[in-house]
Design an enzyme around this catalytic site. Structure first.
Site, PDB file in Angstrom:
ATOM      1  CE  LYS A   1       3.153   7.145 -16.646  1.00  0.00           C
ATOM      2  NZ  LYS A   1       2.881   6.479 -17.918  1.00  0.00           N
TER       3      LYS A   1
ATOM      4  CG  ASP B   1       3.604   4.761 -23.081  1.00  0.00           C
ATOM      5  OD1 ASP B   1       4.744   5.234 -23.241  1.00  0.00           O
ATOM      6  OD2 ASP B   1       2.752   5.321 -22.378  1.00  0.00           O
TER       7      ASP B   1
END
Length: 454
Positions: free
Chosen positions: A159, A195
């Site tokens: 990312k 997450d």
């Protein structure tokens, strides 16, 4: 307009490569299942593509957790700090979002952790807990090799991050060191998780059937509850039956397992990405890439003379200019209405688009997002079938699932076709999973240690 030629049939034909047949999906399921078994196996794990890391989380919340907890959620270009006060049947939560400047995302690890520690201290000051000693759950949404509940080695950045000196080290220690360098706040890091785990934990607090956590946002990943005896890499005495497994399924396909369904658009995205050859499944599913997949298809069809009368625009041919949120907006228009589509095309400098062009653009968006939903569904069906529980709730978070108008429905329909007969499932939107989940993991860890000392 009189002579406008309708190219939609030819565009539909060109888009067929973006459609996955039932047969292809079942083949994908066979391959993913095999890769998950490899990730869990002691001898096959080191060379496995889908890592299936052990999270060291064996207890889900039981609703008896009480007290004040901090959570830190680092998963992208910004991070959140939260304080949660768990009481009986309800909780108060306050949070604040902090940006991570570009120079920190690509600078040193020390600078990154110092920045986070500073924000943590400021947050504690603002919430009048600067003097208190608090437990913290740390959600860190990058590929981690967990070595314990509070020890996670960064496998690689994703990312857009590339902080030096962090890959191969324990990120909890990195944060602890930064807190110690400040010397002003007292924080016990009770757990590190990613997450998906946070999403599962936060849904399980409300719904005890929740056994799968899924993210379909900037990235894509899933975790699930596995029988401890099948987790061959778990060293810690098989006292309890269950273990949460972080699959890291975004990497599925890195060995070519998905090449039989990948398109020229997928290959182009991969070649131009910061991590070529890695996270292949994620690049077909996640919000970081869906808009770009659509743009590449639209650019191709324009060059072929099938779209916009063959006249593109600077933005249409510019990498990254078609945002994933455009896909959701365009698909939110009612049938026959192209209001949002027109606005998006105007933003891209394509105000010469005809209604036939807009119908084509919408079709391309639908193909790209439907394929993503079907790939995710195949993965979830693999986990549901593997677990074999009569009823499982899937806790889901992430911008794509949350904001795309049809993703939920597409998943419900496809999973129902792919799970073994008699197995039932529910999809549950996680309200703010990764933050609250981190605090809950810390709370459960504290609940455990309190029971030990009691």
């Amino acid at each position: 307009m009189g002579m406008a030629i309708n190219n939609l049939p030819q565009i539909r034909e060109e888009c067929e490569i973006l459609q996955l047949s039932e047969k292809q999906l079942r083949e994908i399921m066979v391959r993913l299942h095999r890769d998950i078994e490899k990730g869990l196996g002691k001898d096959t794990h080191p060379s496995s593509i889908v890592k299936c890391w052990i999270t060291y989380i064996q207890d889900l919340p039981n609703g008896k957790e009480r007290g004040k907890f901090l959570a830190l959620d680092l998963g992208g270009t910004n991070f959140r700090v939260l304080i949660i006060n768990l009481r009986e049947n309800h909780f108060d939560m306050q949070s604040k979002i902090y940006a991570i400047p570009q120079h920190i995302m690509t600078g040193t690890g020390i600078a990154l952790f110092d920045h986070i520690a500073e924000c943590l201290a400021n947050f504690m000051m603002e919430h009048n807990v600067y003097e208190e000693r608090l437990a913290l759950g740390f959600t860190f949404s990058f590929p981690l090799k967990q070595v314990g509940l509070t020890k996670g080695i960064l496998e690689r950045w994703t990312k857009g991050f590339s902080c030096s000196g962090v890959v191969g080290t324990d990120v909890v220690q990195g944060l602890k060191d930064a807190i110690a360098r400040r010397g002003d706040v007292q924080i016990d890091i009770c757990a590190i998780l990613n997450d998906t785990t946070g999403t599962l934990m936060s849904c399980a607090w409300k719904n005890h059937n929740c056994k799968i956590g899924l993210i379909v946002g900037t990235g894509s990943n899933a975790c699930y509850v596995e029988k401890a005896e099948l987790c061959e890499n778990f060293e810690g005495g098989q006292s309890r039956a269950d273990m949460l497994i972080n699959t890291e399924w975004g990497a599925f396909g890195d060995d070519g397992a998905l090449d039989f369904v990948r398109t020229e658009f997928d290959r182009e995205i991969d070649v131009n990405s910061v991590n070529p050859g890695k996270q292949i499944q994620e690049k077909m599913i996640s919000g970081m890439y869906l808009g770009e997949l659509v743009r590449l298809a639209l650019a191709k069809f324009t060059r072929m003379g099938l779209l916009f009368g063959g006249r593109g625009s600077d933005l249409l041919f510019q990498r990254g200019s078609f945002y994933t949120k455009y896909v959701s907006e365009i698909e939110s228009d009612k049938a026959g209405d192209y209001t949002s589509c027109m606005e998006v095309l105007e933003e891209l400098g394509l105000d010469h688009a005809t209604e036939a062009d807009m119908a084509a653009v919408r079709h391309v968006c639908e193909c790209v997002s439907r394929r993503a939903a079907h790939l995710v569904s195949a993965g979830i069906a693999v986990l549901i079938n593997k677990m074999g529980e009569p009823r499982v709730t899937v806790g889901i978070d992430g911008s794509v699932y949350r904001f795309h108008p049809h993703f939920h429905t597409l998943m419900c329909e496809k999973i129902a076709k792919l799970v073994q007969p008699g197995l039932q499932f529910d999809l549950m939107l996680s309200e703010d999973g990764s933050g609250r989940g981190a605090a809950l993991v810390a709370a459960v860890a504290c609940r455990e240690s309190q029971q030990q000392f009691a």
